[in-house]
Design an enzyme around this catalytic site. Structure first.
Site, short mmCIF file in Angstrom:
data_model
loop_
_atom_site.label_atom_id
_atom_site.label_comp_id
_atom_site.label_asym_id
_atom_site.label_seq_id
_atom_site.Cartn_x
_atom_site.Cartn_y
_atom_site.Cartn_z
N GLY A 1 -2.82 1.23 -6.51
CA GLY A 1 -3.48 2.53 -6.59
C GLY A 1 -2.46 3.60 -6.27
N GLN B 1 0.73 11.67 -3.85
CA GLN B 1 1.83 10.75 -3.59
C GLN B 1 3.01 10.97 -4.53
OE1 GLN B 1 -0.91 7.12 -3.25
NE2 GLN B 1 0.86 6.64 -1.96
N CYS C 1 1.13 1.14 1.93
CA CYS C 1 1.06 2.39 1.17
C CYS C 1 2.40 2.65 0.52
CB CYS C 1 0.69 3.53 2.11
SG CYS C 1 0.56 5.13 1.31
N LEU C 2 2.38 3.08 -0.72
CA LEU C 2 3.62 3.37 -1.42
C LEU C 2 4.37 4.55 -0.80
CD1 LEU C 2 2.37 2.86 -5.08
CD2 LEU C 2 3.72 1.28 -3.67
N HIS D 1 -8.85 3.89 0.44
CA HIS D 1 -7.47 4.30 0.72
C HIS D 1 -7.10 5.51 -0.15
CE1 HIS D 1 -3.13 3.24 1.64
NE2 HIS D 1 -2.97 3.97 0.54
N GLU D 2 -7.39 5.44 -1.45
CA GLU D 2 -7.02 6.53 -2.36
C GLU D 2 -7.84 7.78 -2.09
OE1 GLU D 2 -4.25 6.18 -3.78
OE2 GLU D 2 -4.15 4.01 -3.52
N HIS E 1 -6.27 9.55 0.77
CA HIS E 1 -5.10 10.33 0.39
C HIS E 1 -5.49 11.73 -0.07
CE1 HIS E 1 -1.49 8.00 0.77
NE2 HIS E 1 -1.99 6.97 0.12
#
Length: 179
Positions: A56, A61, A104-105, A146-147, A150
């Site tokens: 995701g 991000q 997380c990226l 999670h997304e 963000h």
């Protein structure tokens, strides 16, 4: 994105925004322009997510403070879910609370046991402004929560407490990408 094309195939991989960048820590703006720039953003999000690789990716991000995210994520039954949401709202997060590994990226190489609900329902629209409802369980529910976090200016470490939070933040300070 042309109908039938592979998501991200016409996108450009963009630099990842990392922990500490202000765009990750502020709520994102609603999307109001449903033109070609939104379609390009969604393609770039897919391309960047696949290159990372991740399951995701939210627009902030890659430094874009708009309420958009993409996903290509399995659930606990290994069913693949691929899509995007514009102006998403987490309308239900319920069921059993599960602590599972989460990364997380924007915090590459780090993860921590993070509590999330086992069921999530997100409503928003697609790139054309048409209503979309996405429901997930297990790992996919974790991804949706999670997304959405963000886009509200939160990262998974904000959900941690005590030694788990301290360990992740110490590791982030020492990480090679945080120099």
């Amino acid at each position: 994105m042309r109908q039938g094309s592979i998501p991200g195939s016409s996108g450009r991989v963009r630099p990842m925004t990392l922990l500490g960048d202000p765009v990750l820590h502020a709520p994102c703006a609603e999307v109001t322009d449903f033109g070609p720039s939104l379609a390009r953003l969604i393609e770039d999000l897919y391309a960047t997510m696949y290159a990372a690789p991740g399951v995701g990716l939210a627009a902030n991000q890659i430094g874009v403070a708009q309420r958009v995210f993409v996903y290509d994520c399995p659930d606990d039954e290994d069913r693949r879910h691929v899509g995007h949401l514009v102006n998403p709202r987490l309308v239900e997060a319920d069921g059993v609370t599960v602590r599972g590994p989460e990364g997380c990226l924007s915090l590459p190489g780090l993860e921590a046991g993070t509590e999330r609900f086992d069921h999530a329902l997100v409503e928003g629209v697609d790139l054309h402004g048409e209503p979309v409802r996405v429901e997930g369980t297990g790992f996919f529910a974790r991804c949706l929560q999670h997304e959405c976090d963000h886009l509200d200016g939160l990262i998974y470490a904000d959900r941690l407490t005590g030694w788990r939070r301290g360990r992740v933040l110490r590791a982030a300070r020492r990480a090679p990408w945080n120099r």
